[in-house]
Design a protein around this motif. Structure first.
Motif, mmCIF file in Angstrom:
data_model
loop_
_atom_site.group_PDB
_atom_site.id
_atom_site.type_symbol
_atom_site.label_atom_id
_atom_site.label_comp_id
_atom_site.label_asym_id
_atom_site.label_seq_id
_atom_site.Cartn_x
_atom_site.Cartn_y
_atom_site.Cartn_z
ATOM 1 N N GLU A 237 31.018 39.917 36.195
ATOM 2 C CA GLU A 237 30.771 40.951 37.197
ATOM 3 C C GLU A 237 31.956 41.064 38.168
ATOM 4 O OE1 GLU A 237 27.033 40.931 39.310
ATOM 5 O OE2 GLU A 237 27.554 43.002 39.704
ATOM 6 N N GLN A 238 32.481 39.914 38.568
ATOM 7 C CA GLN A 238 33.562 39.944 39.553
ATOM 8 C C GLN A 238 34.919 40.290 38.966
ATOM 9 O OE1 GLN A 238 33.671 36.417 42.168
ATOM 10 N NE2 GLN A 238 31.561 36.127 41.472
ATOM 11 N N HIS A 239 35.162 39.858 37.720
ATOM 12 C CA HIS A 239 36.545 39.908 37.233
ATOM 13 C C HIS A 239 36.808 40.817 36.031
ATOM 14 C CE1 HIS A 239 37.423 36.699 40.000
ATOM 15 N NE2 HIS A 239 36.437 35.984 39.496
ATOM 16 N N SER B 86 28.169 36.146 36.549
ATOM 17 C CA SER B 86 28.825 36.365 37.848
ATOM 18 C C SER B 86 30.328 36.519 37.666
ATOM 19 C CB SER B 86 28.582 35.195 38.799
ATOM 20 O OG SER B 86 27.230 34.900 38.829
ATOM 21 N N ASN C 162 36.474 32.060 35.592
ATOM 22 C CA ASN C 162 36.922 33.231 36.368
ATOM 23 C C ASN C 162 38.244 33.770 35.839
ATOM 24 O OD1 ASN C 162 34.740 33.395 38.237
ATOM 25 N ND2 ASN C 162 35.532 31.503 39.147
#
Ligand code: NAI
Length: 333
Positions: A117-119, A114, A75
């Motif tokens: 996509e989020q960061h 994922s 992340n």
């Protein structure tokens, strides 16, 4: 001065990572006036080695390198990245089948999708290098639904570059004087290196490579096989798979995608199929593309003969089988 571009390299402690990071930091990917910040991701077991790579990058004192984040946290690694080069994954070891490799890599790509996509920055451009490259890119697309499909690509530029250089050697011309080969399909042994539209510049101007070679058997068999088998030949010689040429091809891929292809020239990229040339839509397939202003488009209107059709379809069928295999791996994890 330009703002720095954040570039993620996954698998940064591996062999391609070790060749790729300094190329990016030297401006080979984005040009000599574009500062960069490298985000280097690898996994805990090689965290020390990743630290070492970071130290060497610092010691190289690259003028364009404005920062290095080296981490094992996916992340953190994806935060604000503008470009992501996905090299990390489980290697195919001797005796392992493609199915076994997929079992390891499909869940990795699901998790990384994922995180991106989020960061990642909203317009992040993604290049998947890790094998099976086309299918990993498809998994990434599946699990990062808010990233535009146009931003997710896979590397077949190494095969494209090999195809150019094999022709240059055969014709004894500089490699920069050869253009418009095509790699169709999967980055695997079913890929179809197509020289039907290839052009070489000689003293008498631009000529068709098929005419210059004047040996159909070479174009239709030896050349196709030599491009397809080059990777295996390198493993045999080095006991390791291609790394510097893969890193260089990754730079070429991103460079041309962002900066653009020269007029009258195309390159090969694994991209999301829109059904061009009768290729099943929604798979990641290598096509000839031109790029302008950060967007690729598939070259249209090339005539496909029966010989090519069959080879293009074989590779497409392999990709659809790989796709179902990937989904079955996901259902089991
Ligand atoms: P390598 O084994 O030297 O490096 C891979 C690195 O990925 C290792 O440092 C490993 O720790 C790391 N890694 C494993 N799981 C990870 C995860 N979950 N997150 C982040 N990093 C992770 O392998 P090499 O030679 O650098 O090749 C990398 C990949 O590129 C392989 O899958 C190889 O098959 C593929 N490849 C693709 C080419 C293409 O043209 N598309 C050409 C050459 C290689």
């Amino acid at each position: 001065p330009k703002d720095a571009v954040r570039i993620l390299v996954t698998g940064a402690a591996g062999q391609i990572g070790y060749a790729l990071a300094p190329m990016i930091a030297r401006g080979i990917m984005l040009g000599p006036d574009q500062p960069v910040i490298l985000h280097l991701l690898d996994i805990q077991p090689v965290a020390e080695s990743l630290k070492g790579v970071r130290m060497e990058l610092i010691d190289a004192a690259f003028p364009l390198l404005q920062g290095i984040l080296a981490t094992t946290d996916v992340n953190e690694a994806c935060k604000g990245v503008n470009i992501a080069v996905m090299v990390g994954g489980f290697p195919c070891k001797e005796g392992m089948e493609r199915r076994d490799v997929m079992h390891k890599n499909v869940p990795i790509f699901k998790a990384q999708a994922s995180a991106l996509e989020q960061h990642a920055a909203p317009d992040c451009k993604i290049l998947v290098v890790a094998n099976p490259a086309n299918t990993n890119a498809l998994i990434l697309k599946e699990f990062a639904p808010s990233i535009p499909v146009k931003n997710i690509t896979c590397l077949t530029r190494l095969d494209h570059n090999r195809a150019l250089s094999h022709i240059s050697e055969r014709l004894n011309v500089d490699v920069r004087d050869v253009k418009n080969v095509i790699i169709w399909g999967n980055h695997s042994s079913t890929q179809y290196p197509d020289a039907n539209y290839a052009i070489a510049t000689t003293d008498i101007g631009e000529k068709s490579v098929r005419e210059l070679v004047a040996d159909d058997h070479w174009i239709d068999y030896e050349y196709i096989n030599s491009v397809r088998e080059r990777g295996a030949e390198i493993i045999k010689a080095r006991k390791l798979s291609s790394a510097l040429s893969a890193a260089s091809a990754a730079c070429d891929h991103v460079h041309d995608w962002i900066i653009g292809t020269a007029k009258g020239t195309w390159v090969s990229m694994g991209v999301y199929s829109d059904g061009s040339y009768g290729i099943q839509p929604d798979i990641i397939y290598s096509f000839p593309v031109t790029c302008q202003k950060g967007e690729w488009s598939i070259v249209q209107g090339l005539k496909i003969n029966e010989f090519s059709r069959e080879k293009m379809d074989t590779s497409m069928k392999e990709l659809t089988r790989e796709e179902s295999l990937a989904y079955s791996c996901l259902n089991q994890t």
